[in-house]
Each structure stands twice: as structure tokens, then as C-alpha cells.
Scaffold this active site. Structure first.
Site, PDB file in Angstrom:
ATOM      1  N   ASP A 163      40.207  39.399  48.373  1.00  0.00           N
ATOM      2  CA  ASP A 163      39.411  38.329  47.737  1.00  0.00           C
ATOM      3  C   ASP A 163      38.153  38.055  48.554  1.00  0.00           C
ATOM      4  O   ASP A 163      37.044  37.942  48.013  1.00  0.00           O
ATOM      5  CB  ASP A 163      40.249  37.060  47.501  1.00  0.00           C
ATOM      6  CG  ASP A 163      41.109  36.653  48.696  1.00  0.00           C
ATOM      7  OD1 ASP A 163      41.134  37.382  49.708  1.00  0.00           O
ATOM      8  OD2 ASP A 163      41.763  35.588  48.619  1.00  0.00           O
ATOM      9  N   ASP A 166      33.371  48.737  40.657  1.00  0.00           N
ATOM     10  CA  ASP A 166      32.541  48.263  39.532  1.00  0.00           C
ATOM     11  C   ASP A 166      31.656  47.113  40.026  1.00  0.00           C
ATOM     12  O   ASP A 166      30.477  47.017  39.673  1.00  0.00           O
ATOM     13  CB  ASP A 166      33.396  47.780  38.353  1.00  0.00           C
ATOM     14  CG  ASP A 166      33.664  48.872  37.310  1.00  0.00           C
ATOM     15  OD1 ASP A 166      33.774  50.051  37.704  1.00  0.00           O
ATOM     16  OD2 ASP A 166      33.760  48.542  36.109  1.00  0.00           O
ATOM     17  N   ASP A 180      39.374  50.280  42.294  1.00  0.00           N
ATOM     18  CA  ASP A 180      38.838  50.338  40.932  1.00  0.00           C
ATOM     19  C   ASP A 180      37.948  49.114  40.677  1.00  0.00           C
ATOM     20  O   ASP A 180      36.803  49.227  40.223  1.00  0.00           O
ATOM     21  CB  ASP A 180      39.998  50.365  39.932  1.00  0.00           C
ATOM     22  CG  ASP A 180      39.511  50.377  38.494  1.00  0.00           C
ATOM     23  OD1 ASP A 180      38.577  51.143  38.190  1.00  0.00           O
ATOM     24  OD2 ASP A 180      40.055  49.614  37.671  1.00  0.00           O
ATOM     25  N   TYR A 223      49.265  51.856  39.641  1.00  0.00           N
ATOM     26  CA  TYR A 223      48.936  52.732  38.514  1.00  0.00           C
ATOM     27  C   TYR A 223      50.081  53.688  38.182  1.00  0.00           C
ATOM     28  O   TYR A 223      50.214  54.137  37.055  1.00  0.00           O
ATOM     29  CB  TYR A 223      47.699  53.594  38.837  1.00  0.00           C
ATOM     30  CG  TYR A 223      46.377  52.934  38.615  1.00  0.00           C
ATOM     31  CD1 TYR A 223      46.031  51.775  39.295  1.00  0.00           C
ATOM     32  CD2 TYR A 223      45.442  53.484  37.742  1.00  0.00           C
ATOM     33  CE1 TYR A 223      44.799  51.182  39.108  1.00  0.00           C
ATOM     34  CE2 TYR A 223      44.208  52.903  37.552  1.00  0.00           C
ATOM     35  CZ  TYR A 223      43.887  51.754  38.238  1.00  0.00           C
ATOM     36  OH  TYR A 223      42.665  51.182  38.054  1.00  0.00           O
ATOM     37  N   LYS A 267      45.778  42.996  50.679  1.00  0.00           N
ATOM     38  CA  LYS A 267      46.193  41.616  50.375  1.00  0.00           C
ATOM     39  C   LYS A 267      47.461  41.347  51.164  1.00  0.00           C
ATOM     40  O   LYS A 267      48.524  41.034  50.629  1.00  0.00           O
ATOM     41  CB  LYS A 267      46.398  41.472  48.855  1.00  0.00           C
ATOM     42  CG  LYS A 267      46.677  40.062  48.362  1.00  0.00           C
ATOM     43  CD  LYS A 267      45.462  39.146  48.365  1.00  0.00           C
ATOM     44  CE  LYS A 267      45.855  37.734  47.950  1.00  0.00           C
ATOM     45  NZ  LYS A 267      44.756  36.757  48.167  1.00  0.00           N
TER      46      LYS A 267
HETATM   47  C1  IPM Z   1      38.045  54.569  36.649  1.00  0.00           C
HETATM   48  C2  IPM Z   1      38.698  54.044  35.403  1.00  0.00           C
HETATM   49  C3  IPM Z   1      40.137  54.498  35.335  1.00  0.00           C
HETATM   50  C4  IPM Z   1      40.871  53.879  36.525  1.00  0.00           C
HETATM   51  C5  IPM Z   1      40.894  54.167  34.032  1.00  0.00           C
HETATM   52  C6  IPM Z   1      40.154  54.641  32.822  1.00  0.00           C
HETATM   53  C7  IPM Z   1      42.270  54.724  34.036  1.00  0.00           C
HETATM   54  O1  IPM Z   1      38.586  52.648  35.324  1.00  0.00           O
HETATM   55  O2  IPM Z   1      37.996  55.798  36.833  1.00  0.00           O
HETATM   56  O3  IPM Z   1      37.535  53.777  37.454  1.00  0.00           O
HETATM   57  O4  IPM Z   1      41.269  52.706  36.472  1.00  0.00           O
HETATM   58  O5  IPM Z   1      41.033  54.591  37.511  1.00  0.00           O
HETATM   59 MN    MN Z   2      37.225  51.816  36.835  1.00  0.00          MN
END
Ligand code: IPM
Ligand code: MN
Ligand code: NAD
Length: 356
Positions: A219, A247, A243, A141, A186
């Protein structure tokens, strides 16, 4: 106590869920006799529109002067053109970096009331209680970027010091929980991951003898996470893997809208935000799930203000609202009736009690 909170609502559903988050925060303050001042500040796409940049100097100053930062979500199609010169997301990354919040805690707990809301079978997810510790201010990032007509580069860098400090946070957390730490990398491909694995092994061996450490390739981790999620306690990983995996992990709980997060650094100040984004596909309709935002307020109370009973009271009110069937549309997979963002927020407020 008296505290000042910087409130960065942002874009899309950010302001919609923030409204419920701040109402809950103010209600907790009233109930327990605290004075909590809220300082709303422009941020993200909204700040690009009003100030020409996603993190205006006044907003950064307000965050530095606050005891904690409460954040909704940023971004959206309006600011996402491939050739956009300034993006909301850049403001978020800069804020994390400027405040030094390198440790992003993302707890995933399955509320028994929501066992039917997940895409996964109840017998697989029931009892899941894990925490991701995502490194937040390093890795791909923040590496050098380059782009010409036919090439693009994103550099991924980690130093041993960056890895050591995040592993210490994760291991200290594991010690207060079930004593299990899974480090995800990884290392079969990436040099940064080989350093990550080596440093993690060393820190745990030297400083955390009671912790059971396991290394897992990312993975395989993505698979094990939905195959046997109960086996995990604390998971530590680098920025981008964290990240993506969080999710995915949100679906154990039932929805991306449910997961809170706390981004912490050296001091007590932190950034608290739900892990979801601005959800342009549902923004403006008053149907976004506010529970991840409200649970982020609970994390703020616990970590930055050290108000443990207040945090528990708010978490219990959320559990009771869910138990009473107050579900926004993202949680109605089992055929339950849907309520609005406001109704879910109200349901939490009306159940808020001081512990006996
Ligand atoms: C999160 C988001 C952010 C990240 C983006 C919006 C920069 O996806 O907070 O999880 O990738 O950290
Ligand atoms: Mn995110
Ligand atoms: P998203 O998280 O906004 O949405 C993904 C899906 O989940 C959508 O279908 C959305 O409707 C649903 N969803 C998310 N939050 C929800 C909630 N509270 N209640 C109900 N449903 C919810 O991800 P995206 O669509 O890929 O990204 C949209 C924008 O958000 C992008 O600009 C992205 O950069 C940004 N983003 C910001 C943050 C942040 O502010 N921390 C986090 C992630 C994404």
C-alpha cells in the site's frame, strides 16, 4: 542470424498494435541482414471462436518451437460473461506457465519528450528509470479456486524456491544497474508475504552483498511510486501486486500504451508483450498506441536473440518518433496533435538506422 518468432496477435487492439510491431521487426531484420520468420498463431478470444479454446495445441507447439513469442493482447466483453466456461485470460496464464516464464520484466522509463503527457508533474517524473520484476507463474493467479452459490475462494501459495529464483533475477538486474532493490509485499497481513520477505532477505545477504535491499508494504509502495518515483531502481514483487502496480507505474511514462514487457524463464526463449490489454473501448478505430508493442520487439531482440545493437536502433527510432511529436491520442494530454497507430508505426520505421 535466422530466427523463428511465434506471433500471437490476439483480440481487440492486439492485432492493430501487432501489425506495427511485426513491421518494425521485419524492418530491423532487413536492415541488419537477419532472416526472421514470423509464425502467426490463433490465441485468446479469437482462438476460442475458431478452435473452441484460447490456447489450441498447435499454438502451444508453435510457441515451444519458436525462438521467442510476440504477443499482442487478449480478452474482451464477448468472452467475459460471469458464467463463461472458457476465457481468453486462461490461455495467457497457461502459456506463461507452460513456457516457464516466471520473471516478467516491466521497465518504466520517462521519455523527456513526453514530460507533458503524464498526469504527474514534470519535476516529479523527469529522469525516472525503474524496472519491475513481477513473479509471473505463481501466487493467487495459480492457486486452487472454489466457488459455490455463496462462497468463493482463491488460494495464494508461494514456495521458497519460487521466491528465491525471482529474487535472483531481480538482484542480478539491480547489480547491472544502480544496485538498489525494493521488495514489495504485505508482510503485515499475509503469510505468503512473510515467507517472501524472509527468503528475499536471505538471498540478498548470502548471494548479493553489494545490493541495497529495502522491504516495502504494497500500500505504501503504491503511494511512494507516484510521490518519489526517481528513488526506485529495481522492484521485485509477487504476481498480483506486480500486475496492479505496473499499470499505475505506466502513468509515470504517460500512458499504459507505452510500456513493454519481457517474460523470461531458464532458457533464452521469452514471451514479449505490451503490458496493456485489448482495450475494447478503442478497438477497431486505428488509434491504439503501438509504442509499448514496438518496445516489446526491442526487448525480444535483446533478450531472446541477443541482438543488442538492433534493440538499441529500434529504441532510438521510437525515441525520435516521440521527439518528432508523433503521438497517438493517449499521449496528447499536453494539447499536442494526435496521430494514428499506423502513422506512429511509420514514424518509427522511417527513423530506423544502423548505428554509425
Ligand atoms: C497482464 C494482464 C494479465 C495478468 C491478465 C489478462 C491475465 O493483466 O498481463 O498484465 O493479470 O497478468
Ligand atoms: Mn495487467
Ligand atoms: P486495457 O489495458 O485493455 O485498457 C485500459 C485502458 O487503457 C482503456 O481505456 C484503454 O483504451 C487504454 N489502453 C490500453 N492500451 C492502450 C493502447 N495501446 N493505446 C491507447 N490506449 C490504451 O484494460 P481493460 O479495459 O481493463 O481490459 C480489457 C481486456 O483486456 C480484458 O479482457 C482484460 O482481461 C484484457 N487484458 C489483457 C492483457 C494481455 O493480453 N496481456 C492485459 C491486460 C488486460
Amino acid at each position: 542470424m535466422r530466427a523463428r518468432i511465434a506471433v500471437l496477435a490476439g483480440d481487440g487492439i492486439g492485432p492493430e498494435v501487432m501489425e506495427e510491431g511485426t513491421r518494425c521487426l521485419s524492418a530491423v531484420a532487413r536492415l541488419f541482414g537477419h532472416t526472421i520468420d514470423l509464425d502467426p498463431l490463433p490465441f485468446g478470444g479469437a482462438a476460442i471462436d475458431s478452435h473452441g479454446e484460447p490456447l489450441p495445441p498447435g499454438t502451444l507447439r508453435g510457441c515451444r518451437e519458436a525462438d521467442a513469442v510476440l504477443l499482442g493482447a487478449i480478452g474482451g466483453p464477448k468472452w467475459s460473461a460471469p458464467d463463461a466456461s472458457v476465457r481468453p485470460e486462461a490461455g495467457l496464464l497457461r502459456l506463461r506457465r507452460e513456457l516457464g516464464t516466471f520473471a516478467n520484466l516491466r521497465p518504466v522509463r520517462v521519455h523527456p519528450q513526453l514530460a507533458d503527457a503524464s498526469t504527474l508533474k514534470a519535476e516529479v517524473i523527469s529522469g525516472v528509470d525503474l524496472v519491475f520484476v513481477r513473479e509471473l507463474t505463481g501466487g493467487i493467479y495459480f492457486g486452487a479456486k472454489h466457488r459455490d452459490a455463496v462462497h468463493a475462494t482463491d488460494e495464494c501459495r508461494y514456495s521458497a524456491a519460487e521466491i528465491e529464483r525471482i529474487v535472483r533475477v531481480a538482484a542480478a538486474l539491480a547489480r547491472r544497474r544502480r544496485g538498489r532493490l525494493t521488495s514489495i509485499d504485505k508482510a503485515n497481513v499475509l503469510e505468503t508475504s512473510r515467507l517472501w520477505r524472509e527468503v528475499t532477505q536471505r538471498v540478498i545477504e548470502r548471494e548479493f552483498p553489494g545490493i541495497t535491499l529495502e522491504h516495502m508494504l504494497v500500500d505504501a509502495a503504491a503511494m511512494h511510486l507516484i510521490n518519489r518515483p526517481r528513488d526506485f531502481d529495481v522492484l521485485v514483487t509477487e504476481n498480483m501486486f506486480g500486475d496492479i502496480l505496473t499499470d499505475e507505474a505506466s502513468m509515470l511514462a504517460g500512458s499504459l500504451g507505452l510500456l513493454p514487457s519481457a517474460s523470461l524463464g531458464e532458457g533464452r526463449r521469452g514471451i514479449y508483450e505490451p503490458i496493456h490489454g485489448s482495450a475494447p473501448d478503442i478497438a477497431g478505430r486505428g488509434v491504439a498506441d503501438p509504442y509499448g508493442m514496438i518496445l516489446s520487439v526491442a526487448l525480444l531482440l535483446r533478450h531472446s536473440l541477443e541482438l543488442q545493437s538492433e534493440a538499441v536502433a529500434l529504441e532510438q527510432a521510437v525515441a525520435q518518433a516521440l521527439g518528432a511529436g508523433m503521438r497517438t491520442p493517449d499521449l496528447t494530454r499536453g494539447g499536442a496533435a494526435a496521430c494514428s497507430t499506423r502513422a506512429a508505426g511509420e514514424a518509427v520505421l522511417s527513423r530506423l538506422r544502423r548505428p554509425a
